[in-house]
Design a protein around this motif. Structure first.
Motif, PDB file in Angstrom:
ATOM      1  N   ASP A  90       0.754  -1.407  -0.051  1.00 57.27           N
ATOM      2  CA  ASP A  90       0.129   0.127  -0.011  1.00 57.27           C
ATOM      3  C   ASP A  90       0.866   1.449  -0.043  1.00 57.27           C
ATOM      4  O   ASP A  90       0.598   2.179  -0.874  1.00 57.27           O
ATOM      5  CB  ASP A  90      -0.894  -0.087   1.217  1.00 57.27           C
ATOM      6  CG  ASP A  90      -1.694  -1.370   1.251  1.00 57.27           C
ATOM      7  OD1 ASP A  90      -2.702  -1.563   0.312  1.00 57.27           O
ATOM      8  OD2 ASP A  90      -1.716  -2.049   2.196  1.00 57.27           O
ATOM      9  N   THR A 120       1.007  -9.547  -4.801  1.00 57.86           N
ATOM     10  CA  THR A 120       0.678  -8.235  -4.967  1.00 57.86           C
ATOM     11  C   THR A 120       1.555  -7.351  -5.693  1.00 57.86           C
ATOM     12  O   THR A 120       1.152  -6.194  -5.892  1.00 57.86           O
ATOM     13  CB  THR A 120       0.212  -7.774  -3.735  1.00 57.86           C
ATOM     14  OG1 THR A 120       1.148  -7.587  -2.824  1.00 57.86           O
ATOM     15  CG2 THR A 120      -0.768  -8.501  -2.874  1.00 57.86           C
ATOM     16  N   GLU A 169       1.556   4.667  -3.136  1.00 57.88           N
ATOM     17  CA  GLU A 169       1.226   6.055  -2.845  1.00 57.88           C
ATOM     18  C   GLU A 169       2.676   6.853  -3.051  1.00 57.88           C
ATOM     19  O   GLU A 169       2.517   8.112  -2.809  1.00 57.88           O
ATOM     20  CB  GLU A 169       0.838   6.190  -1.419  1.00 57.88           C
ATOM     21  CG  GLU A 169      -0.485   5.678  -1.115  1.00 57.88           C
ATOM     22  CD  GLU A 169      -1.448   6.161  -2.103  1.00 57.88           C
ATOM     23  OE1 GLU A 169      -1.649   7.267  -2.566  1.00 57.88           O
ATOM     24  OE2 GLU A 169      -2.372   5.018  -2.622  1.00 57.88           O
ATOM     25  N   ASP A 202      -9.515  -8.103  -4.343  1.00 60.61           N
ATOM     26  CA  ASP A 202      -9.281  -6.506  -4.185  1.00 60.61           C
ATOM     27  C   ASP A 202      -8.684  -6.067  -5.487  1.00 60.61           C
ATOM     28  O   ASP A 202      -8.788  -4.777  -5.916  1.00 60.61           O
ATOM     29  CB  ASP A 202      -8.230  -6.224  -3.009  1.00 60.61           C
ATOM     30  CG  ASP A 202      -8.586  -6.411  -1.474  1.00 60.61           C
ATOM     31  OD1 ASP A 202     -10.000  -6.006  -1.608  1.00 60.61           O
ATOM     32  OD2 ASP A 202      -7.840  -6.452  -0.652  1.00 60.61           O
ATOM     33  N   LEU A 203      -7.962  -6.611  -6.252  1.00 59.62           N
ATOM     34  CA  LEU A 203      -7.557  -6.287  -7.489  1.00 59.62           C
ATOM     35  C   LEU A 203      -8.591  -6.209  -8.567  1.00 59.62           C
ATOM     36  O   LEU A 203      -8.536  -5.071  -9.211  1.00 59.62           O
ATOM     37  CB  LEU A 203      -6.406  -7.641  -7.928  1.00 59.62           C
ATOM     38  CG  LEU A 203      -5.711  -7.158  -9.139  1.00 59.62           C
ATOM     39  CD1 LEU A 203      -4.790  -5.983  -8.976  1.00 59.62           C
ATOM     40  CD2 LEU A 203      -4.853  -8.470  -9.602  1.00 59.62           C
ATOM     41  N   ARG A 204      -9.579  -6.912  -8.457  1.00 61.88           N
ATOM     42  CA  ARG A 204     -10.831  -6.911  -9.425  1.00 61.88           C
ATOM     43  C   ARG A 204     -11.373  -5.503  -9.008  1.00 61.88           C
ATOM     44  O   ARG A 204     -11.990  -4.887  -9.899  1.00 61.88           O
ATOM     45  CB  ARG A 204     -11.544  -7.944  -9.136  1.00 61.88           C
ATOM     46  CG  ARG A 204     -11.127  -9.069  -9.972  1.00 61.88           C
ATOM     47  CD  ARG A 204     -11.988 -10.388  -9.649  1.00 61.88           C
ATOM     48  NE  ARG A 204     -11.811 -11.542 -10.419  1.00 61.88           N
ATOM     49  CZ  ARG A 204     -12.025 -12.752 -10.094  1.00 61.88           C
ATOM     50  NH1 ARG A 204     -12.794 -13.062  -9.068  1.00 61.88           N
ATOM     51  NH2 ARG A 204     -11.689 -13.672 -10.902  1.00 61.88           N
ATOM     52  N   GLU A 205     -11.550  -5.269  -7.908  1.00 61.99           N
ATOM     53  CA  GLU A 205     -12.213  -4.073  -7.325  1.00 61.99           C
ATOM     54  C   GLU A 205     -11.413  -2.695  -7.765  1.00 61.99           C
ATOM     55  O   GLU A 205     -12.105  -1.711  -8.039  1.00 61.99           O
ATOM     56  CB  GLU A 205     -12.718  -4.131  -5.935  1.00 61.99           C
ATOM     57  CG  GLU A 205     -13.683  -4.972  -5.661  1.00 61.99           C
ATOM     58  CD  GLU A 205     -13.908  -5.134  -3.927  1.00 61.99           C
ATOM     59  OE1 GLU A 205     -13.247  -4.376  -3.148  1.00 61.99           O
ATOM     60  OE2 GLU A 205     -15.154  -6.051  -3.603  1.00 61.99           O
ATOM     61  N   GLN A 206     -10.230  -2.640  -7.361  1.00 64.78           N
ATOM     62  CA  GLN A 206      -9.386  -1.545  -7.687  1.00 64.78           C
ATOM     63  C   GLN A 206      -8.990  -1.355  -9.257  1.00 64.78           C
ATOM     64  O   GLN A 206      -8.955  -0.163  -9.410  1.00 64.78           O
ATOM     65  CB  GLN A 206      -8.061  -1.544  -6.836  1.00 64.78           C
ATOM     66  CG  GLN A 206      -8.350  -1.514  -5.444  1.00 64.78           C
ATOM     67  CD  GLN A 206      -6.914  -1.642  -4.643  1.00 64.78           C
ATOM     68  OE1 GLN A 206      -6.118  -1.165  -4.908  1.00 64.78           O
ATOM     69  NE2 GLN A 206      -6.981  -2.212  -3.372  1.00 64.78           N
ATOM     70  N   PHE A 207      -9.019  -2.378  -9.910  1.00 61.86           N
ATOM     71  CA  PHE A 207      -8.733  -2.358 -11.237  1.00 61.86           C
ATOM     72  C   PHE A 207      -9.627  -3.127 -12.156  1.00 61.86           C
ATOM     73  O   PHE A 207      -9.268  -4.171 -12.524  1.00 61.86           O
ATOM     74  CB  PHE A 207      -7.279  -2.539 -11.506  1.00 61.86           C
ATOM     75  CG  PHE A 207      -6.335  -1.620 -10.780  1.00 61.86           C
ATOM     76  CD1 PHE A 207      -5.924  -0.743 -11.168  1.00 61.86           C
ATOM     77  CD2 PHE A 207      -5.788  -2.455  -9.466  1.00 61.86           C
ATOM     78  CE1 PHE A 207      -4.938   0.088 -10.274  1.00 61.86           C
ATOM     79  CE2 PHE A 207      -4.776  -1.742  -8.964  1.00 61.86           C
ATOM     80  CZ  PHE A 207      -4.590  -0.349  -9.251  1.00 61.86           C
ATOM     81  N   PHE A 227      -0.403  -5.056  -8.243  1.00 58.17           N
ATOM     82  CA  PHE A 227      -1.204  -4.059  -7.834  1.00 58.17           C
ATOM     83  C   PHE A 227      -0.263  -2.744  -8.195  1.00 58.17           C
ATOM     84  O   PHE A 227      -0.710  -1.580  -8.644  1.00 58.17           O
ATOM     85  CB  PHE A 227      -1.722  -3.694  -6.338  1.00 58.17           C
ATOM     86  CG  PHE A 227      -2.519  -4.731  -5.880  1.00 58.17           C
ATOM     87  CD1 PHE A 227      -3.771  -3.886  -5.715  1.00 58.17           C
ATOM     88  CD2 PHE A 227      -2.397  -6.093  -5.931  1.00 58.17           C
ATOM     89  CE1 PHE A 227      -4.953  -4.862  -5.310  1.00 58.17           C
ATOM     90  CE2 PHE A 227      -3.507  -6.884  -5.354  1.00 58.17           C
ATOM     91  CZ  PHE A 227      -4.738  -6.137  -4.956  1.00 58.17           C
ATOM     92  N   ASP A 276      -6.042 -11.709  -2.706  1.00 54.86           N
ATOM     93  CA  ASP A 276      -6.103 -10.363  -2.962  1.00 54.86           C
ATOM     94  C   ASP A 276      -6.674 -10.323  -4.514  1.00 54.86           C
ATOM     95  O   ASP A 276      -6.811  -9.184  -4.883  1.00 54.86           O
ATOM     96  CB  ASP A 276      -4.645  -9.961  -3.316  1.00 54.86           C
ATOM     97  CG  ASP A 276      -3.678  -9.788  -1.737  1.00 54.86           C
ATOM     98  OD1 ASP A 276      -4.056  -9.011  -1.084  1.00 54.86           O
ATOM     99  OD2 ASP A 276      -2.860 -10.676  -1.404  1.00 54.86           O
ATOM    100  N   LYS A 335      -1.090   0.135 -11.053  1.00 55.70           N
ATOM    101  CA  LYS A 335      -1.229   1.558 -10.707  1.00 55.70           C
ATOM    102  C   LYS A 335      -0.315   2.230 -11.657  1.00 55.70           C
ATOM    103  O   LYS A 335      -0.591   3.386 -11.998  1.00 55.70           O
ATOM    104  CB  LYS A 335      -0.713   1.623  -9.064  1.00 55.70           C
ATOM    105  CG  LYS A 335      -0.587   2.850  -8.755  1.00 55.70           C
ATOM    106  CD  LYS A 335      -1.732   3.625  -8.309  1.00 55.70           C
ATOM    107  CE  LYS A 335      -1.647   4.945  -7.598  1.00 55.70           C
ATOM    108  NZ  LYS A 335      -2.894   5.661  -6.926  1.00 55.70           N
TER     109      LYS A 335
END
Length: 195
Positions: free
Chosen positions: A80, A107, A84, A132-137, A110, A129, A114
């Protein structure tokens, strides 16, 4: 000789980087007279890295002094904070554009997503994960139940030990299937291939 760079950072998963490092350095050691791979660790800054569980190591190079990169491997872990960091994301994007092959373990996908290295393609990551990967991308087609996904010049793998399987696949792809099989045997590793 192919320069293989493995990007490491604080809280990276230990086997995510040490597994691929072992594969490529073992392949180089047993290949014969012509050494096919030069493998090294790169971090944002030239400093000690504290990977998961307090595992401390030193990178070989920083963003400022690493050799030309032919194969870029982005590892996973607690990623994470890395997502950033504009400097990290930009470096990943630039190095991926100039390398002949980019890969991720776990991960690390990710970070590639990004950096817009992954877009509108099939990928995979650690089973935990995937959601989460599907939701974020949502533009990514995230596959379950595979050790790695090969898109030609971009390859992603599942978590932790799947990175070893993928790295053996990369040795096969970049050099020969014979060397990959010999490397797995030398490591006493049972190479799980995609079906």
């Amino acid at each position: 000789m192919i320069n293989v760079a493995i990007y490491i950072y604080d809280n990276a998963e230990v086997l995510d980087f040490s597994g691929p490092f072992e594969v490529f350095t073992t392949a180089a050691r047993i290949a014969g007279d012509v050494v096919p791979f030069n493998t090294f660790l790169v971090s944002e800054q030239s400093k000690q890295i504290q990977a998961r569980a307090g595992y401390t190591l030193q990178s070989n190079y920083s963003f400022d002094d690493h050799p030309n990169i032919d194969v870029l491997i982005i590892v996973g872990g607690v990623h994470d904070a890395e997502m950033e960091k504009p400097n990290v994301i930009q470096w990943i994007k630039q190095q991926s554009a100039s390398s002949c092959l980019t890969a991720s373990v776990c991960t690390g996908a990710f970070l590639l997503a990004k950096a817009a290295v992954l877009s509108n393609m099939q990928v995979t990551t650690h089973w935990q994960d995937i959601k989460d990967l599907r939701e974020q991308f949502p533009c990514l087609d995230v596959k379950e139940g595979v050790r790695w996904v090969d898109n030609g010049d971009i390859v992603t793998s599942g978590g932790i030990s799947a990175g070893i399987d993928m790295s053996l696949h990369l040795v096969s792809k970049l050099h020969s299937h014979e060397l990959a099989e010999q490397t797995a045997k030398q490591m006493e590793f049972s190479w799980t291939k995609n079906t």
